[in-house]
Design a protein around this motif. Structure first.
Motif, PDB file in Angstrom:
ATOM      1  N   THR A  34       0.803  -1.234   0.000  1.00  0.00           N
ATOM      2  CA  THR A  34       0.000   0.000   0.000  1.00  0.00           C
ATOM      3  C   THR A  34       0.832   1.277   0.000  1.00  0.00           C
ATOM      4  OG1 THR A  34      -0.176  -0.162   2.409  1.00  0.00           O
ATOM      5  CG2 THR A  34      -1.963  -1.100   1.100  1.00  0.00           C
ATOM      6  N   GLY A  35       2.123   1.169   0.237  1.00  0.00           N
ATOM      7  CA  GLY A  35       2.980   2.347   0.113  1.00  0.00           C
ATOM      8  C   GLY A  35       2.786   3.381   1.205  1.00  0.00           C
ATOM      9  N   ASN A  36       3.017   4.652   0.859  1.00  0.00           N
ATOM     10  CA  ASN A  36       3.046   5.745   1.817  1.00  0.00           C
ATOM     11  C   ASN A  36       1.979   6.792   1.504  1.00  0.00           C
ATOM     12  OD1 ASN A  36       5.556   4.579   2.780  1.00  0.00           O
ATOM     13  ND2 ASN A  36       6.522   5.523   0.991  1.00  0.00           N
ATOM     14  N   GLN A  37       1.753   7.674   2.462  1.00  0.00           N
ATOM     15  CA  GLN A  37       0.920   8.846   2.206  1.00  0.00           C
ATOM     16  C   GLN A  37       1.778   9.887   1.496  1.00  0.00           C
ATOM     17  OE1 GLN A  37      -1.850  10.106   5.284  1.00  0.00           O
ATOM     18  NE2 GLN A  37      -1.037  12.199   5.106  1.00  0.00           N
ATOM     19  N   VAL A  38       1.309  10.376   0.363  1.00  0.00           N
ATOM     20  CA  VAL A  38       2.085  11.341  -0.425  1.00  0.00           C
ATOM     21  C   VAL A  38       1.270  12.618  -0.593  1.00  0.00           C
ATOM     22  CG1 VAL A  38       3.393   9.568  -1.664  1.00  0.00           C
ATOM     23  CG2 VAL A  38       1.211  10.368  -2.598  1.00  0.00           C
ATOM     24  N   THR A  39       1.988  13.720  -0.766  1.00  0.00           N
ATOM     25  CA  THR A  39       1.359  15.022  -0.970  1.00  0.00           C
ATOM     26  C   THR A  39       1.576  15.472  -2.395  1.00  0.00           C
ATOM     27  OG1 THR A  39       1.705  15.639   1.342  1.00  0.00           O
ATOM     28  CG2 THR A  39       1.278  17.432  -0.210  1.00  0.00           C
ATOM     29  N   VAL A  40       0.484  15.841  -3.060  1.00  0.00           N
ATOM     30  CA  VAL A  40       0.533  16.318  -4.446  1.00  0.00           C
ATOM     31  C   VAL A  40       0.148  17.789  -4.440  1.00  0.00           C
ATOM     32  CG1 VAL A  40      -0.409  16.068  -6.762  1.00  0.00           C
ATOM     33  CG2 VAL A  40      -0.069  14.043  -5.312  1.00  0.00           C
ATOM     34  N   THR A  41       0.985  18.622  -5.022  1.00  0.00           N
ATOM     35  CA  THR A  41       0.689  20.053  -5.117  1.00  0.00           C
ATOM     36  C   THR A  41       0.927  20.489  -6.542  1.00  0.00           C
ATOM     37  OG1 THR A  41       1.395  20.402  -2.848  1.00  0.00           O
ATOM     38  CG2 THR A  41       1.192  22.357  -4.228  1.00  0.00           C
ATOM     39  N   ASN A  42      -0.138  20.767  -7.272  1.00  0.00           N
ATOM     40  CA  ASN A  42       0.018  21.188  -8.651  1.00  0.00           C
ATOM     41  C   ASN A  42      -1.293  21.732  -9.188  1.00  0.00           C
ATOM     42  OD1 ASN A  42      -0.897  18.238  -8.734  1.00  0.00           O
ATOM     43  ND2 ASN A  42      -1.196  18.881 -10.851  1.00  0.00           N
ATOM     44  N   THR A  43      -1.223  22.396 -10.301  1.00  0.00           N
ATOM     45  CA  THR A  43      -2.425  22.878 -10.984  1.00  0.00           C
ATOM     46  C   THR A  43      -2.537  22.308 -12.391  1.00  0.00           C
ATOM     47  OG1 THR A  43      -1.219  24.830 -11.754  1.00  0.00           O
ATOM     48  CG2 THR A  43      -2.456  25.040  -9.692  1.00  0.00           C
ATOM     49  N   GLY A  44      -1.573  21.455 -12.764  1.00  0.00           N
ATOM     50  CA  GLY A  44      -1.604  20.837 -14.094  1.00  0.00           C
ATOM     51  C   GLY A  44      -1.555  19.329 -13.956  1.00  0.00           C
ATOM     52  N   THR A  45      -0.910  18.672 -14.895  1.00  0.00           N
ATOM     53  CA  THR A  45      -0.792  17.223 -14.868  1.00  0.00           C
ATOM     54  C   THR A  45       0.498  16.831 -14.173  1.00  0.00           C
ATOM     55  OG1 THR A  45      -2.016  17.066 -16.933  1.00  0.00           O
ATOM     56  CG2 THR A  45      -0.735  15.141 -16.272  1.00  0.00           C
ATOM     57  N   PHE A  46       0.394  15.884 -13.221  1.00  0.00           N
ATOM     58  CA  PHE A  46       1.561  15.520 -12.425  1.00  0.00           C
ATOM     59  C   PHE A  46       1.467  14.056 -12.023  1.00  0.00           C
ATOM     60  CE2 PHE A  46       4.340  15.705  -8.639  1.00  0.00           C
ATOM     61  CZ  PHE A  46       5.427  16.368  -9.198  1.00  0.00           C
ATOM     62  N   ALA A  47       2.608  13.398 -11.869  1.00  0.00           N
ATOM     63  CA  ALA A  47       2.639  11.999 -11.438  1.00  0.00           C
ATOM     64  C   ALA A  47       3.528  11.872 -10.209  1.00  0.00           C
ATOM     65  CB  ALA A  47       3.163  11.104 -12.558  1.00  0.00           C
ATOM     66  N   THR A  48       3.035  11.162  -9.191  1.00  0.00           N
ATOM     67  CA  THR A  48       3.754  11.012  -7.928  1.00  0.00           C
ATOM     68  C   THR A  48       3.817   9.539  -7.555  1.00  0.00           C
ATOM     69  OG1 THR A  48       2.910  13.149  -7.181  1.00  0.00           O
ATOM     70  CG2 THR A  48       3.821  11.687  -5.501  1.00  0.00           C
ATOM     71  N   TYR A  49       5.020   9.047  -7.271  1.00  0.00           N
ATOM     72  CA  TYR A  49       5.171   7.650  -6.851  1.00  0.00           C
ATOM     73  C   TYR A  49       4.647   7.500  -5.432  1.00  0.00           C
ATOM     74  CZ  TYR A  49       7.349   3.282  -5.368  1.00  0.00           C
ATOM     75  OH  TYR A  49       7.566   2.021  -4.872  1.00  0.00           O
ATOM     76  N   SER A  50       3.843   6.462  -5.206  1.00  0.00           N
ATOM     77  CA  SER A  50       3.167   6.277  -3.924  1.00  0.00           C
ATOM     78  C   SER A  50       3.933   5.415  -2.928  1.00  0.00           C
ATOM     79  CB  SER A  50       1.806   5.621  -4.170  1.00  0.00           C
ATOM     80  OG  SER A  50       2.000   4.274  -4.618  1.00  0.00           O
ATOM     81  N   GLY A  51       4.958   4.713  -3.387  1.00  0.00           N
ATOM     82  CA  GLY A  51       5.651   3.745  -2.541  1.00  0.00           C
ATOM     83  C   GLY A  51       5.052   2.352  -2.610  1.00  0.00           C
ATOM     84  N   ALA A  52       3.896   2.203  -3.249  1.00  0.00           N
ATOM     85  CA  ALA A  52       3.241   0.895  -3.368  1.00  0.00           C
ATOM     86  C   ALA A  52       3.789   0.125  -4.566  1.00  0.00           C
ATOM     87  CB  ALA A  52       1.733   1.076  -3.516  1.00  0.00           C
TER      88      ALA A  52
END
Length: 225
Positions: A106-124
């Motif tokens: 299940t990975g980690n809690q991640v924070t996404v801050t953006n106003t466009g298109t963005f990809a963030t690795y979750s740790g899962a």
């Protein structure tokens, strides 16, 4: 006199045969320790008690002299396969029946801050153990309130898989445009991912018009098909 000489010769012959038979019995554990049948009958692997070799190179059945393990190499063998019979009794190595569930992390809690298109690795992650096509599903939550763009609390939060935890290549994506609500749990639509062999894949959040915290609470796949 002639009779005695004849009896003496017969006795010597019997003695010779008896000694030969005794020698064979004493040495039988060595002579018959290994048995080779088929192609190259005079050559056997040192750790094999029995080998049956086909004329096709590399195709043989053997029994290990120490462990007793049977190895059947007929060209269909592979990791995770099972020995299966056809209607005539002929055997071959086949993949197990499709449809098994594979659990991911299940990975980690991640924070996404953006106003466009963005990809963030979750740790899962999830490890798909065999070649084939899998149906992947995940559930995620938004632990705290979020800021969303534009007005109307509409954004997209896609569940995506990548072959790397550092480079996003989107080998599989569940694309969704949705209304965001803080604290909500959401199950993504199942999406297909095909792998050529055993492979670990990495869960990413692909987001747009969204800022907030996200975390996967469940990841799994069903397959291969």
């Amino acid at each position: 006199m002639k009779t005695q000489i004849l009896l003496s010769k017969i006795s010597r012959t019997k003695l010779t045969l008896a000694l030969f038979a005794a020698a064979m019995l004493v040495g039988s554990s060595t002579v018959f320790a290994q048995v080779k049948i088929g192609t190259n009958p005079t050559t056997i692997e040192p750790n094999s008690n029995l080998e049956v070799e086909a004329s096709t190179p590399g195709r043989k059945t053997k029994i290990d002299k120490t462990t007793g393990q049977v190895t059947i190499a007929d060209g269909t063998e592979g990791a995770g396969k099972v020995l299966t019979s056809d209607a005539a009794g002929g055997t071959s190595w086949q993949n197990p029946l499709a449809g098994a569930m594979v659990n991911g992390t299940t990975g980690n809690q991640v924070t996404v801050t953006n106003t466009g298109t963005f990809a963030t690795y979750s740790g899962a992650t999830i490890t798909l153990t065999r070649a084939g096509t899998y149906m992947v599903t995940a559930q995620w939550t938004m632990p705290t309130a979020s800021t969303v763009y534009p007005v109307g609390n509409q954004a997209f939060i896609n569940t995506a898989l990548s072959t790397s935890p550092s480079t996003y290549d989107a080998v599989g994506v569940a694309a969704e445009w949705m209304v965001i609500a803080g604290g909500a749990y959401h199950t993504t639509p199942s999406f297909r991912v095909a792998v050529a062999g055993p492979q670990t894949l990495y869960f990413w959040f692909q987001t747009g018009f969204f800022s907030g915290e996200l975390r996967f609470t469940e990841t799994y796949a069903v397959g291969p098909f």
